[in-house]
Write a protein that holds these residues in place. Sequence first.
Motif, PDB file in Angstrom:
ATOM      1  N   GLU A  11       7.665   1.534  18.491  1.00 47.94           N
ATOM      2  CA  GLU A  11       8.864   1.578  17.666  1.00 47.94           C
ATOM      3  C   GLU A  11       8.546   2.110  16.271  1.00 47.94           C
ATOM      4  OE1 GLU A  11      11.746  -1.981  19.296  1.00 47.94           O
ATOM      5  OE2 GLU A  11       9.957  -2.562  18.165  1.00 47.94           O
ATOM      6  N   ILE A  12       7.439   1.661  15.734  1.00 43.68           N
ATOM      7  CA  ILE A  12       7.027   2.183  14.426  1.00 43.68           C
ATOM      8  C   ILE A  12       6.786   3.672  14.502  1.00 43.68           C
ATOM      9  CG2 ILE A  12       5.220   2.078  12.668  1.00 43.68           C
ATOM     10  CD1 ILE A  12       7.053  -0.305  12.630  1.00 43.68           C
ATOM     11  N   HIS A  13       6.114   4.118  15.564  1.00 45.66           N
ATOM     12  CA  HIS A  13       5.813   5.542  15.737  1.00 45.66           C
ATOM     13  C   HIS A  13       7.085   6.355  15.851  1.00 45.66           C
ATOM     14  CE1 HIS A  13       4.942   9.154  18.196  1.00 45.66           C
ATOM     15  NE2 HIS A  13       3.836   9.213  17.415  1.00 45.66           N
ATOM     16  N   ASN A  14       8.021   5.900  16.677  1.00 43.84           N
ATOM     17  CA  ASN A  14       9.267   6.649  16.861  1.00 43.84           C
ATOM     18  C   ASN A  14      10.073   6.744  15.565  1.00 43.84           C
ATOM     19  OD1 ASN A  14       8.689   6.990  19.580  1.00 43.84           O
ATOM     20  ND2 ASN A  14       9.846   5.149  20.204  1.00 43.84           N
ATOM     21  N   ASP A  15      10.066   5.679  14.807  1.00 44.93           N
ATOM     22  CA  ASP A  15      10.814   5.721  13.535  1.00 44.93           C
ATOM     23  C   ASP A  15      10.194   6.719  12.572  1.00 44.93           C
ATOM     24  OD1 ASP A  15      12.594   3.852  14.413  1.00 44.93           O
ATOM     25  OD2 ASP A  15      11.553   2.143  13.508  1.00 44.93           O
TER      26      ASP A  15
ATOM     27  N   PHE B  60      14.426  10.358   8.487  1.00 46.51           N
ATOM     28  CA  PHE B  60      15.607   9.653   7.955  1.00 46.51           C
ATOM     29  C   PHE B  60      16.734  10.642   7.768  1.00 46.51           C
ATOM     30  CE2 PHE B  60      13.005  10.967   4.391  1.00 46.51           C
ATOM     31  CZ  PHE B  60      13.915  11.531   3.507  1.00 46.51           C
ATOM     32  N   GLU B  61      17.961  10.140   7.767  1.00 47.99           N
ATOM     33  CA  GLU B  61      19.167  10.968   7.685  1.00 47.99           C
ATOM     34  C   GLU B  61      19.666  11.049   6.248  1.00 47.99           C
ATOM     35  OE1 GLU B  61      21.901   9.014  10.212  1.00 47.99           O
ATOM     36  OE2 GLU B  61      21.023   9.798  12.080  1.00 47.99           O
ATOM     37  N   LEU B  62      20.298  12.181   5.924  1.00 45.85           N
ATOM     38  CA  LEU B  62      20.992  12.365   4.645  1.00 45.85           C
ATOM     39  C   LEU B  62      22.486  12.469   4.923  1.00 45.85           C
ATOM     40  CD1 LEU B  62      18.678  14.954   2.839  1.00 45.85           C
ATOM     41  CD2 LEU B  62      18.859  12.523   2.396  1.00 45.85           C
ATOM     42  N   SER B  63      23.319  11.774   4.149  1.00 48.43           N
ATOM     43  CA  SER B  63      24.754  11.791   4.369  1.00 48.43           C
ATOM     44  C   SER B  63      25.414  12.828   3.464  1.00 48.43           C
ATOM     45  CB  SER B  63      25.345  10.400   4.078  1.00 48.43           C
ATOM     46  OG  SER B  63      26.749  10.443   4.125  1.00 48.43           O
ATOM     47  N   TRP B  64      26.305  13.576   4.068  1.00 45.54           N
ATOM     48  CA  TRP B  64      27.049  14.565   3.287  1.00 45.54           C
ATOM     49  C   TRP B  64      28.482  14.097   2.983  1.00 45.54           C
ATOM     50  CZ3 TRP B  64      31.035  15.425   6.528  1.00 45.54           C
ATOM     51  CH2 TRP B  64      30.802  15.261   7.917  1.00 45.54           C
ATOM     52  N   ILE B  65      28.797  12.819   3.300  1.00 43.48           N
ATOM     53  CA  ILE B  65      30.173  12.344   3.134  1.00 43.48           C
ATOM     54  C   ILE B  65      30.589  12.348   1.649  1.00 43.48           C
ATOM     55  CG2 ILE B  65      31.668  10.318   3.372  1.00 43.48           C
ATOM     56  CD1 ILE B  65      30.247   9.636   5.912  1.00 43.48           C
ATOM     57  N   GLN B  66      29.713  11.888   0.761  1.00 38.95           N
ATOM     58  CA  GLN B  66      30.068  11.796  -0.652  1.00 38.95           C
ATOM     59  C   GLN B  66      30.319  13.170  -1.252  1.00 38.95           C
ATOM     60  OE1 GLN B  66      30.672   8.859  -2.179  1.00 38.95           O
ATOM     61  NE2 GLN B  66      31.518  10.166  -3.780  1.00 38.95           N
ATOM     62  N   VAL B  67      29.540  14.185  -0.774  1.00 42.02           N
ATOM     63  CA  VAL B  67      29.741  15.546  -1.273  1.00 42.02           C
ATOM     64  C   VAL B  67      31.131  16.044  -0.918  1.00 42.02           C
ATOM     65  CG1 VAL B  67      28.890  17.920  -1.161  1.00 42.02           C
ATOM     66  CG2 VAL B  67      27.282  16.016  -1.120  1.00 42.02           C
TER      67      VAL B  67
ATOM     68  N   GLU C  67       0.825  -1.213   0.000  1.00 38.50           N
ATOM     69  CA  GLU C  67       0.000   0.000   0.000  1.00 38.50           C
ATOM     70  C   GLU C  67       0.855   1.258   0.000  1.00 38.50           C
ATOM     71  OE1 GLU C  67      -3.160   0.300  -0.237  1.00 38.50           O
ATOM     72  OE2 GLU C  67      -3.922  -1.718   0.075  1.00 38.50           O
ATOM     73  N   GLN C  68       1.958   1.250   0.790  1.00 39.38           N
ATOM     74  CA  GLN C  68       2.737   2.475   0.948  1.00 39.38           C
ATOM     75  C   GLN C  68       4.120   2.129   1.487  1.00 39.38           C
ATOM     76  OE1 GLN C  68       0.941   5.328   3.556  1.00 39.38           O
ATOM     77  NE2 GLN C  68       2.256   7.011   2.947  1.00 39.38           N
ATOM     78  N   MET C  69       5.127   2.975   1.107  1.00 41.75           N
ATOM     79  CA  MET C  69       6.476   2.825   1.653  1.00 41.75           C
ATOM     80  C   MET C  69       6.985   4.189   2.079  1.00 41.75           C
ATOM     81  SD  MET C  69       8.592   0.073  -0.627  1.00 41.75           S
ATOM     82  CE  MET C  69       8.713   1.217  -1.976  1.00 41.75           C
ATOM     83  N   VAL C  70       7.707   4.231   3.191  1.00 42.57           N
ATOM     84  CA  VAL C  70       8.333   5.468   3.670  1.00 42.57           C
ATOM     85  C   VAL C  70       9.762   5.158   4.054  1.00 42.57           C
ATOM     86  CG1 VAL C  70       6.171   6.484   4.486  1.00 42.57           C
ATOM     87  CG2 VAL C  70       7.513   5.070   6.024  1.00 42.57           C
ATOM     88  N   LEU C  71      10.637   6.181   3.998  1.00 42.93           N
ATOM     89  CA  LEU C  71      12.040   6.016   4.364  1.00 42.93           C
ATOM     90  C   LEU C  71      12.210   6.192   5.858  1.00 42.93           C
ATOM     91  CD1 LEU C  71      13.782   8.025   1.507  1.00 42.93           C
ATOM     92  CD2 LEU C  71      13.543   5.557   1.723  1.00 42.93           C
ATOM     93  N   THR C  72      13.163   5.474   6.404  1.00 43.47           N
ATOM     94  CA  THR C  72      13.489   5.589   7.820  1.00 43.47           C
ATOM     95  C   THR C  72      14.954   5.252   8.007  1.00 43.47           C
ATOM     96  OG1 THR C  72      13.046   4.725  10.040  1.00 43.47           O
ATOM     97  CG2 THR C  72      12.810   3.194   8.212  1.00 43.47           C
ATOM     98  N   SER C  73      15.534   5.734   9.093  1.00 39.09           N
ATOM     99  CA  SER C  73      16.938   5.448   9.390  1.00 39.09           C
ATOM    100  C   SER C  73      17.114   4.182  10.194  1.00 39.09           C
ATOM    101  CB  SER C  73      17.568   6.626  10.157  1.00 39.09           C
ATOM    102  OG  SER C  73      17.642   7.757   9.318  1.00 39.09           O
ATOM    103  N   ARG C  74      16.020   3.477  10.444  1.00 42.84           N
ATOM    104  CA  ARG C  74      16.104   2.213  11.177  1.00 42.84           C
ATOM    105  C   ARG C  74      16.987   1.239  10.374  1.00 42.84           C
ATOM    106  NH1 ARG C  74      12.558   0.072  15.057  1.00 42.84           N
ATOM    107  NH2 ARG C  74      12.689  -2.207  15.314  1.00 42.84           N
ATOM    108  N   PRO C  75      17.914   0.521  11.010  1.00 41.72           N
ATOM    109  CA  PRO C  75      18.862  -0.339  10.258  1.00 41.72           C
ATOM    110  C   PRO C  75      18.236  -1.523   9.584  1.00 41.72           C
ATOM    111  CG  PRO C  75      19.072  -0.700  12.618  1.00 41.72           C
ATOM    112  CD  PRO C  75      18.169   0.501  12.462  1.00 41.72           C
TER     113      PRO C  75
END
Length: 524
Positions: free
Chosen positions: A77-81, A86-93, A58-66
């Motif tokens: 746990e679902i609520h907290n996530d 979700f996080e964005l990485s600036w390492i590649q930049v 039905e639906q997908m969302v991004l999360t930083s959960r491993p």
Amino acid sequence: MVFMSCERPVNTPFYLDTSTCIDNGDYSSNSSISHSKRYKYVTIDARVMDVKDSCRLEQMVLTSRPGNDHPNISCSEIHNDLVYGFELSWIQVICDSYCGGNSCYRNDLNRVQCYSKIGLGRRLLYFFEGRQPPYVDYLSIAYNWYLLLNIVLLYLTAKMVLGAPCVVALLIYKWCRRHLSTNDAVEEFLQSQNNFMPIRYSYSEIRKMTKGFKDKLGEGGYGSVYKGKLQSGRLVAIKMLDNFKANGQDFINEVATIGRIHHMNVVQLIGFCAKGPKRALIYEFMPNGSLDKYIFSLEGRIPLSIEKIYEISLGVAHGIEYLHRGCDIQILHFDIKPHNILLDENFTPKVSDFGLAKLFLAADSIVSLTAARGTLGYMAPELFYKNIGGVSYKADVYSFGMLLLEMASRRKNFNALADHSSQIYFPTWVYDQVSEGNDIIMEDVTEEEKKTINKMIIVALWCIQMKPSDRLSMNKVVEMLVGEVECLQMPSKPFLSSLADVGDNLNPTCSTMQSGESSQSTQF
């Protein structure tokens, strides 16, 4: 995070039933949801194979959960996530901007480390709290110099320790290059010959013809000869060359000479193989082998009759005459001997083995050679002593004369075990016997056969005169062999100082044929 709708209940600890988390009444009143009863679930990091057959996404969302690496997740746990996002990485930049695309990573101290492409060391860039001013680690620079010094020391050590193996490797390389140039020379020659009749075969076809080189016919300095069969069923003799010259000259000689001619008394070259260092020559098969097996006394072998020996000698003469005068170019064999005369099923002789042959224009009476070539006992004296005359086709005439002597007497022309010193050099002994009217010792010989033997010996003695100009040409050899022995006169004694004019020694009744040869001796 994946939300799914299922037609049937799903019993797995990795699926969380959302009915325990939301109001079913409000949820079912949503107009976008089907009125049919469905079961709602949520899971973390689901794969396609994890989705049950009765469920749909039905639906997908991004999360930083491993990921859903443990079962029995809860609504909290679902609520907290979902709240955390979700996080964005600036390492590649940073890698692209400051490391030039080199490898980098962030360690536990929030430090980005870049690796240099040349691999001599590393430089460290530090970024704190979102700021990007680079901080260079000078200790890394010192470390670079330390690594460089070690590399230089390692190079010098390797140069001293590995010097000898490097020299060996260089020699091997040059050896390989030499053979590559050999292959190139052979291939260039084959490409330049567009009118060849012989067929070019692959090495795998050669192996198939010989059934893995199973039936070996013989062996010599050139390599080995094997019996084979073509797809048509024709038997062939395949000569594998393994000790060829540095420039492949033996192979080129054979293909260049025998590949362009066809005569009943010259062995036929059917095909060849040139695959790198692997080279083969494919000839018609001669079931009766070489002539040496029949003219020398061997126990258990049926000797050939005098008449058959004479016919073979005449066939060999025709073959050599064709090489000298029957082609656009003159082919000098330089290795006429019993081993190189092959016999087919009818004992028809075939001149073979053109590894030492040379091609010349028919107009050239004298040829240039850098070294003597041939087999001791059959080599003309001018190949050793330049002062008695130039090298020409008369060298083949001399070799044929020595062969003819052996055929007539059925013994080798040199006998180191002879009872008398005068018999050691056989031609001298034969000359003395014939001059004194004595017969060459042979058992059960008729008068007619004695005439045939005497004719062959006299012709042979004409062929082995010391001076090339005193020898016959091959067309005169054929003419004398088919003529009557009464028309022949003895020539000068071979290898002696008596070099009287040829015409003075002839019978007047037959002077026309002999004097013709005498007048032409300086022309050919």
